[in-house]
Design an enzyme around this catalytic site. Structure first.
Site, PDB file in Angstrom:
ATOM      1  N   ARG A  21     -29.349  13.507  13.495  1.00  0.00           N
ATOM      2  CA  ARG A  21     -29.084  12.607  14.631  1.00  0.00           C
ATOM      3  C   ARG A  21     -30.324  12.525  15.515  1.00  0.00           C
ATOM      4  O   ARG A  21     -31.295  13.239  15.294  1.00  0.00           O
ATOM      5  CB  ARG A  21     -27.939  13.185  15.452  1.00  0.00           C
TER       6      ARG A  21
ATOM      7  N   GLU B 120     -35.753  21.545  11.627  1.00  0.00           N
ATOM      8  CA  GLU B 120     -36.142  22.679  12.475  1.00  0.00           C
ATOM      9  C   GLU B 120     -36.712  23.801  11.623  1.00  0.00           C
ATOM     10  O   GLU B 120     -36.146  24.131  10.582  1.00  0.00           O
ATOM     11  CB  GLU B 120     -34.913  23.244  13.209  1.00  0.00           C
TER      12      GLU B 120
ATOM     13  N   LYS C  92     -24.533  25.545   6.663  1.00  0.00           N
ATOM     14  CA  LYS C  92     -25.885  26.143   6.628  1.00  0.00           C
ATOM     15  C   LYS C  92     -26.216  26.769   5.280  1.00  0.00           C
ATOM     16  O   LYS C  92     -27.391  26.832   4.905  1.00  0.00           O
ATOM     17  CB  LYS C  92     -26.039  27.189   7.748  1.00  0.00           C
TER      18      LYS C  92
ATOM     19  N   LYS D  17     -33.226  37.398   6.424  1.00  0.00           N
ATOM     20  CA  LYS D  17     -34.133  38.378   7.003  1.00  0.00           C
ATOM     21  C   LYS D  17     -34.470  37.895   8.413  1.00  0.00           C
ATOM     22  O   LYS D  17     -34.603  36.702   8.657  1.00  0.00           O
ATOM     23  CB  LYS D  17     -35.399  38.478   6.147  1.00  0.00           C
TER      24      LYS D  17
HETATM   25  C1  MV4 Z   1     -33.157  33.247  13.415  1.00  0.00           C
HETATM   26  C2  MV4 Z   1     -34.019  34.050  14.182  1.00  0.00           C
HETATM   27  C3  MV4 Z   1     -34.776  34.998  13.524  1.00  0.00           C
HETATM   28  N1  MV4 Z   1     -34.663  35.146  12.188  1.00  0.00           N
HETATM   29  N2  MV4 Z   1     -33.096  33.441  12.070  1.00  0.00           N
HETATM   30  C4  MV4 Z   1     -31.089  30.921  17.064  1.00  0.00           C
HETATM   31  C5  MV4 Z   1     -30.165  29.745  17.019  1.00  0.00           C
HETATM   32  C6  MV4 Z   1     -29.939  29.417  15.608  1.00  0.00           C
HETATM   33  N3  MV4 Z   1     -29.993  28.017  15.379  1.00  0.00           N
HETATM   34  C7  MV4 Z   1     -30.993  30.163  14.862  1.00  0.00           C
HETATM   35  N4  MV4 Z   1     -31.573  31.115  15.763  1.00  0.00           N
HETATM   36  C8  MV4 Z   1     -32.404  32.095  15.290  1.00  0.00           C
HETATM   37  N5  MV4 Z   1     -32.402  32.299  13.955  1.00  0.00           N
HETATM   38  C9  MV4 Z   1     -33.828  34.374  11.486  1.00  0.00           C
HETATM   39  N6  MV4 Z   1     -33.729  34.548  10.169  1.00  0.00           N
HETATM   40  C10 MV4 Z   1     -34.064  33.844  15.564  1.00  0.00           C
HETATM   41  C11 MV4 Z   1     -33.254  32.872  16.128  1.00  0.00           C
HETATM   42  C12 MV4 Z   1     -33.357  32.727  17.562  1.00  0.00           C
HETATM   43  C13 MV4 Z   1     -33.987  31.617  18.150  1.00  0.00           C
HETATM   44  C14 MV4 Z   1     -34.493  30.570  17.376  1.00  0.00           C
HETATM   45  C15 MV4 Z   1     -35.095  29.494  17.966  1.00  0.00           C
HETATM   46  C16 MV4 Z   1     -35.224  29.442  19.350  1.00  0.00           C
HETATM   47  C17 MV4 Z   1     -34.719  30.444  20.131  1.00  0.00           C
HETATM   48  C18 MV4 Z   1     -34.092  31.548  19.556  1.00  0.00           C
HETATM   49  C19 MV4 Z   1     -33.575  32.555  20.358  1.00  0.00           C
HETATM   50  C20 MV4 Z   1     -32.950  33.627  19.764  1.00  0.00           C
HETATM   51  C21 MV4 Z   1     -32.839  33.694  18.379  1.00  0.00           C
END
Ligand code: MV4
Length: 451
Positions: free
Chosen positions: A292, A275, A116, A201
């Site tokens: 994928r 995403e 990442k 952040k």
């Molecule tokens: C975040 C975020 C807020 N701010 N990054 C959740 C899984 C992982 N792939 C990344 N995720 C998140 N990253 C920042 N900088 C909030 C989440 C997150 C989330 C993102 C998409 C869909 C559902 C979620 C549920 C909780 C947290």
């Protein structure tokens, strides 16, 4: 075109890939574990090979056994599906070295996107907006605190090898960061063999909106619009739809163009997904790239009329894309729900013998099934037993059809999340398009129905 393809996967996605291969007159080879001997996808394939014991490490993740089956069968190419080995650059390399075409992007793109920190760097260089955060891995707590104070709390502590929320934590101040750092790093180390951490952040109340892309090996890239997958539970997607009920037309266009920019910079070849996290002001930030096919690809197929598996096969064979961005139009609205064999109240997996499995037919209703009427749902794999996709001319019609289909879905012998799905789809907030990532926690009151 390929004459024979091996599918290094199981369940509904193996069946999905077999279906397109049949349409294209490509012979199919299934691989299966001892637990999947009776699985429907195995019966649907032209040939099948037993590759080991039920546990994934001894079968679906066993590269030697999969390549042995590929050699025996005379397949020319290997489709990895999603999950399992699909984003494993080492597997792609082994396929290539053994003389098989891996249906996916180059090994170096897979490796970059799997890290990442490297992915953020690559996107930054491509001019794609990333969440403000560290450019490099953060190796100790003091360094982490310094960064956090630089861009301000709350921050997200994340694992470089992460995904699915493992090793991830929101942190609100120095003390919390102090407590969280070591533990998350250790968790990442034990899960991924890599405890490297970085900071971003925190984006508050984000939506998860992703852009489907498709690129050939000749410099052509298109996007197939967005999917919104904000309704999740513990980082498991529950409902996905296209188009997003939230995005304005101008942000949609911006995100699509940005995704193409990313793909061009990477010299990407395959279907892929970029995403983004999108905040309430429609600012969007790169989150991850999936190299994928995705579980939720059918909603994109429904609104574009493009068979994404067919395009993956064509691009992997070396063909040029037969269409350009201007040829792609979106039409109507599609919603997908994932049906899990799990207790609808406590969310524990619920394996067992199906005694009844009858799915509703109807206009705009599509199924992707991993099981049949008398299947055993084993405890060894992901508990998703089916996907239900409803298409409509507009979102209201798609919701109406989905609601009807869920009411007529009949599963007996195991518990499923269908009661929860019925509640979500029928919820006023869902109808209003209030599909934030906090939806399940905020609005879902467990239905104490036994189904
Ligand atoms: C975040 C975020 C807020 N701010 N990054 C959740 C899984 C992982 N792939 C990344 N995720 C998140 N990253 C920042 N900088 C909030 C989440 C997150 C989330 C993102 C998409 C869909 C559902 C979620 C549920 C909780 C947290």
């Amino acid at each position: 075109m390929f004459k024979k393809v091996l599918i290094a996967n199981r369940g509904e996605i193996a069946a999905r890939i077999i279906r397109t291969c049949k349409k294209m007159n490509i012979a199919t080879v299934a691989v299966y574990s001892e637990a999947d001997e009776q699985a429907t996808y195995v019966k649907e394939a032209d040939e099948s090979f037993l590759i080991g014991k039920p546990r994934v490490n001894e079968s679906y993740l066993n590269i030697d056994n999969i390549l042995h089956a590929a050699k025996e069968s005379g397949a020319e190419a290997i489709h990895p599906g999603y999950g399992l080995l699909s984003e494993n650059a080492g597997f792609a390399k082994r396929c290539r070295e053994a003389g098989f075409t891996f249906i996916g992007p180059s090994e170096d793109v897979m490796a970059t996107m799997g890290d990442k920190v490297a992915a953020r760097q690559a996107m930054k260089e491509a001019g794609v907006p990333i969440v403000p955060g560290t450019d490099q891995a953060v190796t100790d707590v003091e360094e982490a605190k310094a960064y956090a104070n630089e861009f301000g709390y709350p921050v997200m502590l994340k694992a470089a090898a992460g995904g699915g929320g493992i090793g991830m934590q929101a942190v609100n101040g120095d003390d919390e960061l102090e407590k969280a750092f070591e533990g998350n790093s250790k968790r990442a180390e034990s899960f991924f063999g890599n405890g490297t951490m970085f900071l971003e952040k925190q984006i508050l109340n984000p939506r998860h909106i992703e852009i489907q892309v498709l690129a050939d090996g000749h410099g052509n890239a298109v996007h197939l619009f967005e999917r919104e997958c904000s309704i999740q539970r513990r980082h498991q997607k529950v409902v996905e739809e296209a188009p997003s009920p939230f995005l304005s037309e101008s942000t949609r266009k911006d995100m699509g163009e940005t995704a193409i920019q990313a793909v061009q910079a990477l010299h990407y070849k395959n279907a892929g997904t970029i995403e983004f996290l999108v905040d309430r002001e429609e600012n969007f930030y790169f989150l991850e790239m999936n190299t994928r096919l995705q579980v939720e690809h059918p909603v994109t197929e429904e609104i574009t009329g493009i068979d994404l598996v067919e395009q993956q096969l064509r691009v992997a064979y070396g063909e040029e894309l037969a269409f350009r961005q201007d040829d792609l139009k979106r039409n109507g609205h599609a919603i997908e729900v994932r049906i899990y064999a799990e207790d609808p109240v406590r969310f524990f997996p619920s394996p067992g013998q199906l005694t009844k499995f009858e799915v509703p037919k109807g206009e705009g209703i599509r199924h992707e099934l991993a099981v049949a009427g008398n299947s055993m749902v084993t405890p060894f794999y992901d508990p998703m037993i089916a996907k239900l996709i409803a298409y409509g001319e507009d979102r209201d019609q798609a919701i109406f059809r989905m609601k009807e289909a869920l009411e007529n879905y009949q599963v007996e012998g195991i518990k499923t999340n269908i009661p929860m799905l019925r509640d979500v789809i029928a919820h006023d907030k869902f109808k209003q398009g209030a599909t934030e990532t906090s939806f399940v926690e905020k609005y879902y009151l467990p239905a104490v129905t036994n189904n």
